[in-house]
Enzyme design. Structure first.
Site, PDB file in Angstrom:
ATOM      1  N   LYS A   1       0.839  -1.211   0.000  1.00 50.81           N
ATOM      2  CA  LYS A   1       0.000   0.000   0.000  1.00 50.81           C
ATOM      3  C   LYS A   1       0.867   1.251   0.000  1.00 50.81           C
ATOM      4  CE  LYS A   1      -2.157  -1.062   3.780  1.00 50.81           C
ATOM      5  NZ  LYS A   1      -1.559  -2.386   4.001  1.00 50.81           N
ATOM      6  N   THR A   2       1.803   1.288   0.958  1.00 49.56           N
ATOM      7  CA  THR A   2       2.655   2.470   1.057  1.00 49.56           C
ATOM      8  C   THR A   2       3.510   2.605  -0.203  1.00 49.56           C
ATOM      9  OG1 THR A   2       2.662   2.183   3.451  1.00 49.56           O
ATOM     10  CG2 THR A   2       4.336   3.638   2.530  1.00 49.56           C
TER      11      THR A   2
ATOM     12  N   ASP B   1      -2.199   7.854   3.837  1.00 52.11           N
ATOM     13  CA  ASP B   1      -1.784   6.483   4.169  1.00 52.11           C
ATOM     14  C   ASP B   1      -2.330   6.137   5.554  1.00 52.11           C
ATOM     15  OD1 ASP B   1      -0.584   4.024   3.921  1.00 52.11           O
ATOM     16  OD2 ASP B   1       1.470   4.723   4.239  1.00 52.11           O
ATOM     17  N   GLU B   2      -2.386   4.875   5.880  1.00 52.19           N
ATOM     18  CA  GLU B   2      -2.892   4.416   7.184  1.00 52.19           C
ATOM     19  C   GLU B   2      -4.248   5.066   7.484  1.00 52.19           C
ATOM     20  OE1 GLU B   2      -1.332   2.073   8.757  1.00 52.19           O
ATOM     21  OE2 GLU B   2       0.804   2.218   8.284  1.00 52.19           O
TER      22      GLU B   2
ATOM     23  N   GLN C   1      -6.146  -3.397  10.362  1.00 58.17           N
ATOM     24  CA  GLN C   1      -5.037  -2.823  11.126  1.00 58.17           C
ATOM     25  C   GLN C   1      -5.432  -1.572  11.904  1.00 58.17           C
ATOM     26  OE1 GLN C   1      -0.973  -2.911   9.389  1.00 58.17           O
ATOM     27  NE2 GLN C   1      -1.987  -3.547   7.517  1.00 58.17           N
TER      28      GLN C   1
ATOM     29  N   ARG D   1       4.466  -7.778  10.896  1.00 53.38           N
ATOM     30  CA  ARG D   1       5.718  -7.013  10.756  1.00 53.38           C
ATOM     31  C   ARG D   1       6.864  -7.934  10.361  1.00 53.38           C
ATOM     32  NH1 ARG D   1       3.718  -3.273   9.230  1.00 53.38           N
ATOM     33  NH2 ARG D   1       1.835  -4.486   9.439  1.00 53.38           N
TER      34      ARG D   1
END
Ligand code: ATP
Ligand code: MG
Length: 743
Positions: free
Chosen positions: A31-32, A216-217, A247, A601
């Site tokens: 995504k990032t 983002d996020e 998330q 992660r």
């Protein structure tokens, strides 16, 4: 520009530039990375960087994204890549008058907030057992997050003795912030929202400017953040949000998962792109994370896949105690680090309280680590003190800062004298600084106070006056030395004081970094901006991925990051999921999302551990394995794991040096790495720099200046030196503080 390393869906998202776009995808699906390429693609298509706004979750993520974009398409001046808080601050700096503030307003952090609330509790005779500071701070913050002022609070909650107390504290708290020309963290968002909402012309300015907006996020934005973005995107509708409903881990701080689930409602023409291929984790790790998160009900079903191999199985270890858990993890790192860098490892825990044992265990093995804890280095007493001095240079109206440092170091300004001074300032309706600036007031203080406070005021005034002629590091050195702060610590001559000096020098390297960053960007490093950075930095911003150190941090801070090897300790009910989560309807689901964030992660190896006996906040107890462990797909577990661990009887440490102890613990380091004393060296440098120049200059002298470079002295009088610089024109500089040297 080459988009070939993106997959089909990523490419589609990166090139779909007109109209609203929702990129909804699981962890590690790029995504990032896609958002970064999208920005580069826009610029490559001829869009001016000036009309791009990208919002990230931390300053560090913003910096990285900018670097990557610039690597792809070259320098991008004028582009806004920053966090919501930094963006709000920028807007408020540009339109402070619309928010009803003075130009040099400062930002208060949680420590300042605490101090003010505590003072109010005292002043209003509130029972602090019934209404502890932490509780009041939390309620106020929650109200602000919902854009609710004291009146609105009272109206919606109804008037009763309890709400009345909170109402009074809330009102007084806001009054004090305002009179100190200060905002707290929540105010940044609230005030930015109000400025945009109440001033159509200002809003239009940003709407016109930012033709392309990206977030983002997005799953962790709260209502106010969402409103700000929604308003700014109204004109062009080119808004792209990137997130993962699995998330969302900041609901407790007001993040609203509905923002992501309802995006399609707010922007009915929105295109949705799903990314389903995971590039980060091995198959086993992904499957393990999925086996846990699938137990959540309020989620959009999606399943990630990967081309990566299954990889190593997940290791689970149940240890006898929390100490042994830390020992085990340090040992595993020790072994694995034979063919890995320490950067590869992260220990992700649920609460900061867990960190100490890991620190101990790693120290014993001489394993370097960096710890990103809630108790950040800005909150250390000495750093905080010196920051308050710096704040006063920028904003003399900051009474809170002045009160903090007026007797640091001791200047004979006890509570009684200070109380009188405050009363006087109140009567005159002046700030403390202005009150002290009056000759007769300073003279009327007790003899010792009178002398030392005057000296302090002189230094501050000089710095205020010369602020724009000095580098931040010069101002810092001057404050540290000329206010007597450093000397007082030296005179203490204790180990603790020495540690504080070390921290202050450590902080100076942080200033250097900031100056260098600005120099490289061809911008001026101003004290104002530096203080803003300090106020808005989060824990993660201090994370250095090339430090050659193991990283210790909470799972919350680890958002968006990745590590080859991840340890998740404390997999126990009551700790993770935490007790408090069980009181809330959605609590356990949020904890489960956090577990998903933690597990995803990991790139190559994931270790889960728990302890049968744990001491937390001084309380010891036997524990039960976490619900999340029970949910985990057991077929993914390493069969060798999950047995009782026995400490080995090692006699040598990692370097192969025999330490003479049975367990390899109590060892003396075999050599000392420094043959000189770096601390002494650094201390002297600070003093030298603050000494300014006592040399008497004469007309015609060739000089160099720390900030302006080479020049020639054209005039000298009792207090100032006037220099014509080769670049930057002629400047009148105060003697004694100007970093001038004869060539
Ligand atoms: P998170 O949900 O944790 O924020 P994310 O969806 O933002 O993750 P990224 O951090 O962008 O994912 O990417 C995860 C990893 O996958 C990174 O190491 C990135 O370089 C890599 N990656 C992303 N897309 C591709 C691709 N098309 N090919 C190869 N690697 C990729
Ligand atoms: Mg990401």
């Amino acid at each position: 520009m080459n988009l070939d390393n993106l997959n089909k869906e990523q490419k589609e998202a990166a090139t779909y530039t007109e109209g609203p776009l929702l990129i909804l995808a699981g962890a590690g699906s790029g995504k990032t990375a896609t958002m970064t390429h999208r920005i580069a693609y826009l610029i490559n298509q001829g869009v001016s960087p000036y009309s791009i706004l990208a919002v990230t979750f931390t300053n560090k993520a913003a910096g990285e994204m900018r670097n990557r974009v610039e690597k792809l398409v070259g320098p991008c001046p004028g582009m806004w890549i920053m966090t919501f808080h930094a963006m709000s601050l920028r807007i408020l700096r540009e339109h402070y008058y619309a928010a009803g503030y003075d130009k040099n307003f400062v930002v208060y952090d949680t420590v300042d907030q605490k101090t003010i609330i505590k003072n109010i509790i005292k002043a209003q005779n509130i029972d602090s057992k019934q209404y502890p500071q932490g509780y009041l701070s939390a309620v106020i913050s929650k109200e602000k997050e919902a854009d609710s002022d004291p009146e609105h609070f009272l109206e919606t909650k109804g008037e009763n003795p309890k709400t009345k107390v909170i109402y009074n504290v809330y009102c007084e708290y806001q009054r004090q912030l305002k009179s100190n020309n200060a905002m707290d963290f929540d105010d940044l968002l609230v005030n930015a929202l109000h400025v945009l909402r109440d001033n159509p012309d200002i809003l239009a300015q940003y709407q016109n400017r930012f033709r392309y907006i990206m977030v983002d996020e997005y799953q962790d934005t709260n209502h106010i953040q969402y409103e700000i973005i929604r308003m700014m995107a109204q004109a062009h509708q080119n808004i792209c949000v990137v997130g993962d409903d699995d998330q969302c881990i900041y609901q407790w701080r007001g993040a609203d998962i509905r923002n992501i689930l309802d995006f399609e409602k707010d922007f009915p023409k929105a295109k949705v792109v799903k990314l389903e291929q995971n590039y980060r984790s091995s198959g086993n790790i992904l499957a393990a994370a999925h086996s846990v998160i699938k137990n959540n009900r309020g989620r959009k079903t999606k399943k990630l896949w990967t081309e990566a191999e299954s990889g190593a199985p997940i290791v689970y270890k149940r240890c006898d105690s929390d100490k042994e858990e830390a020992y085990y993890i340090a040992q595993e790192i020790d072994i694995l680090s034979n063919n890995r860098s320490y950067d590869d490892f992260a220990v992700l825990y649920r609460t900061n309280a867990q960190s100490r044992l890991f620190e101990d265990a790693l120290k014993r093995r001489h394993i370097p680590y960096q710890i990103l804890s809630g108790f950040s280095f800005y909150e250390r007493k000495e750093t905080k003190d010196i920051i308050c001095y710096m704040r006063l240079v920028v904003n003399p109206a900051d009474d809170l800062a002045l009160k903090r440092i007026i007797n640091e170091p001791k200047r004979g300004m006890g509570p009684t004298t200070l109380g009188k001074l405050e009363a006087l300032a109140k009567v005159n309706n002046q700030s403390l600084f202005d009150t002290l600036g009056q000759e007769d007031v300073v003279c009327s203080l007790p003899a010792k106070a009178s002398k030392y406070v005057k000296e302090m005021m002189d230094v501050l005034k000089l710095c205020q006056q010369e602020k724009d002629n000095l580098r931040i590091s010069d101002i810092y050195d001057n404050l540290l030395v000329k206010t007597g702060y450093m000397k007082a610590l030296e005179d203490e001559n204790t180990l603790e004081a020495e540690g504080r000096i070390e921290n202050l020098l450590d902080f100076k390297s942080f200033i250097y970094d900031f100056e260098e960053e600005k120099d490289n960007a061809g911008e001026k490093a101003t004290l104002e901006e530096f203080l803003e950075r300090v106020a808005t930095d989060s824990d993660t911003d201090k994370y250095d991925d090339k430090a050659g150190k193991v990283t210790l941090m909470t799972m919350h801070s680890a958002k968006g990051l990745e590590f080859p090897v991840v340890f998740m300790p404390g997999m126990e009910d009551g700790l993770f999921p935490g007790h408090r989560a069980l009181d809330r309807e959605d609590g356990i689901e949020e904890e489960r999302r956090l577990c998903y964030v933690g597990m995803t992660r990991a790139k190559e190896k994931l270790f889960l551990t728990s302890a049968s006996y744990r001491v937390l906040y001084g309380q010891g107890d036997y524990t039960r394995e976490s619900t999340f462990l029970r949910e985990l797909d057991k077929s993914l577990l390493d069969e060798a794991g999950d047995t009782i661990y026995e400490p080995s009887r090692r006699t040598a440490n990692r370097l192969g040096v025999d330490t003479g102890s049975l367990d390899g613990f109590s060892e003396n380091p075999p050599f000392r790495p420094f043959s000189y004393d770096p601390l002494k060296y650094a201390k002297q440098a600070v003093k030298d720099s603050a000494a300014g120049s006592g040399i008497d200059f004469m007309q015609g002298d060739q000089v160099t200046h720390g900030k302006f470079g080479h020049g020639i002295v054209v005039d000298v009088d009792a207090k100032t030196v006037t220099v014509a610089f080769d670049e930057g024109g002629t400047k009148k500089l105060a003697k004694g503080i100007a970093p001038l040297k004869k060539v």
